[in-house]
Design an enzyme around this catalytic site. Structure first.
Site: not given
Ligand code: GP9
Ligand code: MN
Length: 634
Positions: A254, A298, A413, A472-473
């Site tokens: 994450e 995600t 996150h 993921d990003h």
């Protein structure tokens, strides 16, 4: 009382001015719109008017002052809610709402803490124009009874409104040619046509895409198929099937970006375990790998990895096209004897996972119901990553082998909060609490990966598995550029820097391979599907995929971002400027042009496949197109 006599349409004028001013102020205070010149500023100032004049002008068709006023209150309230919803959304996602995202209410429900975190009492100011309007209606003396509006006045009013629209569109067109046809970027749209018009445009585009599926007959697939076949990278014979039969464990990390890897924060190592993998004898570490996600975050990264196609430029494909036909990595592994599953301790409906996983052919989703989650072992969005890893390996131990498990972590996150006991390094000291805490949650995430490795070794699964990990990003959006500049020791973060900051780490860890190396090939999430399937000895030459095997000699250093930016080994294209990658200096657009053209083609093909649900016309086994498509070919 003064003898001042209010003109007949004062209320309308006040409503227009109040909402206009408020909107312009909100543009400047609540969104980070890069305004580069006076023309852009002018467009920004006039763009709310082109919509407001129309919307409020409809009141002129009502016969009494009372109904006109009621109408104005209703419209201004709706507009205020729309704008405020965008502000809240922007605080969280650094983006504007799309029509498609509005149907993701289950996600908004689950945001829980985060929502409380992003709204505050002073937000009442976003309704200031409605309040002004209510006061004006209360205190300005009314003319009673039926007071119809003169036709000439109405006509003049709407001619003025039309003129405003044309002025707006005209200026936008000179400033940003082809805005409406090419738009990949919501910020550009809002900057040029304004939030309210943007929503109308978005609704139009959404309806168009539903119509697209209905109208698609497979003939589009012929062209896409030709392109895919012509651009295939041949497999690397040495690597093909080298790890056939091993379990595949993918960990989506994450919000993990590359800038923390092998980097310190005030003398503290941030990712000790991952750092050790960057020069490990069993690990391929890709240090020029990028996320390619859009608004779906995600879920987009999952989509890209499974399909080797892009997500959508608007909304999250997980939501908008959950029922499409796909030919995923999971499905292929399933056909080759794998038990395929996803492990993620969140509600099954989040990001519409439960629905799309069916379409993806995933055998099982271990969602929150499969985990033991309680107050002690959860924080922020839910189960902490360390207990998540422990419980996940427990679940794996009972699985049929070979299996493919995708683990999606959660602790790192936004808003990046930890419990005291899990804090391993101090906060950073910039003006951004988000970035300051980010280092701490990344440190925790790193520890959880160490746990995963330890547990896998204990369980005996380790030696017969491949462990793939990637970010993921991004975790730190451009809203924190100042703090990022401070951390990276730069004066400012430019468009060039921002593009390169989209790099996320990729590790392919193959226990006992003794083959590890650092690979600096510019590559992206879209390359994962062919790369991993090939390592496991599964052919993909018939597949409709846009990525290429990272171990192929023919893999090209060229990564396309969802918003049209791209990175190659020597160019960076961002903010419509072409940069020399070595110097970071601007260079002539000619160098980038061929890549710009190809990016547009690839993004468009990907969109066509998804919007038209074209894979329903495709025979996965033979690589042939179904009858409908073939007829179109003749
Ligand atoms: C939710 C998690 C987070 O289950 O995957 O999604 P994101 O907000 O990062 O897209
Ligand atoms: Mn995420």
């Amino acid at each position: 009382m003064s003898s001042f006599k209010w003109p007949k349409h004062s209320i309308l004028a006040i409503a227009i001015i109040a909402t206009w001013l408020k909107t312009v102020i909100v543009y400047h205070t609540s969104f980070e719109l890069d305004i580069e010149n006076a023309m852009q500023e002018l467009i920004l100032i006039i763009n709310p008017l082109s919509f407001i004049l129309f919307a409020y002008g409809i009141s002129l068709f009502f016969k009494t002052t009372k109904t006109r006023n009621r109408f104005l209150i209703a419209v201004s309230t709706i507009l205020a809610i729309v704008l405020y919803a965008n502000v809240g959304f922007y605080r969280f996602y650094n983006d504007f709402i799309t029509f498609a995202v509005l149907f993701q209410t289950s996600n908004f429900g689950d945001l829980g803490n985060s929502v409380a975190d992003i709204i505050s009492i002073t937000d009442i100011l976003y309704f200031a124009d409605v309040i002004v309007l209510l006061l004006a209606i209360k205190f300005i003396p009314k003319v009673q009874g039926i007071t119809p509006v003169r036709i000439e006045l109405r006509r003049a009013y709407f001619i003025l409104s039309m003129a405003m629209v044309f002025l707006n569109l005209g200026l936008a067109e000179t400033e940003r040619p082809e805005l409406l046809t090419r738009a990949f970027d919501r910020e550009l749209l809002v900057k040029n046509i304004g939030t309210y018009n943007y929503h109308l445009y978005d609704i139009y585009v959404q309806s168009k895409s539903s119509a697209q599926r209905a109208l698609a007959d497979g003939s589009e697939l012929v062209e896409v198929d030709n392109y895919v076949q012509a651009n295939q990278a041949t497999v690397n014979e040495e690597m093909f099937g080298k790890y056939k039969g091993r379990n595949l464990i993918i960990v989506q990390l994450e919000s993990l970006q590359s800038f923390v890897i092998n980097n310190k924060m005030n003398g503290e190592v941030v990712t000790p375990f991952l750092n050790s993998l960057t020069n490990d004898k069993d690990t391929y570490y890709f240090n020029d790998f990028y996320h390619q996600t859009g608004l779906g975050k995600t879920s987009d990264s999952e989509f890209i990895a499974e399909n080797s196609l892009f997500g959508l430029g608007r909304g999250a494909v997980f939501f908008t096209h959950g029922g499409n036909t796909y030919n995923t990595m999971s499905e292929k592994l399933g056909e080759n004897g794998y038990f395929t599953n996803v492990m993620h301790s969140n509600n099954a409906s989040f990001w519409n996972r439960n629905e799309i996983y069916e379409s993806f052919g995933i055998d099982q989703f271990y969602d929150i119901e499969s985990y033991d989650v309680n107050d002690e072992n959860s924080v922020n969005w839910g189960l902490k990553d360390i207990p998540f890893m422990e419980q996940s390996v427990d679940l794996m131990t009972g699985m049929h082998q070979p299996f493919y498990s995708k683990l999606i972590t959660l602790t790192n996150h936004y808003p990046f909060t930890l419990e005291e006991e899990d804090i391993m390094i101090p906060e950073y000291n910039s003006n951004s609490g988000t970035l300051n805490r980010y280092f701490q949650t990344v440190r925790y995430l790193d520890e959880s990966i160490k746990t995963l490795f330890d547990e896998l070794k204990k369980s005996g699964l380790y030696d017969n598995s491949i462990i793939v990990m990637y970010g993921d990003h991004y975790g730190i959006s451009e809203n924190h550029n100042k703090a990022m500049a401070m951390y990276l020791g730069k004066e400012e973060i430019t468009a060039y820097d921002s593009a390169l900051l989209q790099s996320v780490p990729l590790f392919i860890h193959v226990p006992g391979s003794d083959d590890g190396e650092v690979i600096d090939e510019a590559s992206g999430q879209i390359d994962l599907r062919p790369t991993l399937l090939h390592l496991l000895g599964i052919e993909t030459s018939n597949d409709m995929q846009l990525g290429a095997d990272l171990f192929s000699e023919e893999h090209e250093d060229f990564v396309i971002f969802r918003d049209g930016r791209f990175v190659t080994d020597d160019l960076v294209y961002a903010g419509e400027v072409c940069y020399n990658r070595d110097t970071g200096e601007e260079t002539g657009i000619e160098a980038c042009q061929p890549y710009i053209d190809r990016s547009l083609v690839e993004l468009e093909y990907s969109d066509e496949i998804i919007n038209g649900d074209l894979l329903r016309f495709y025979d996965e086994e033979t690589g042939n197109l179904h009858q409908d498509a073939l007829e179109a070919k003749e």
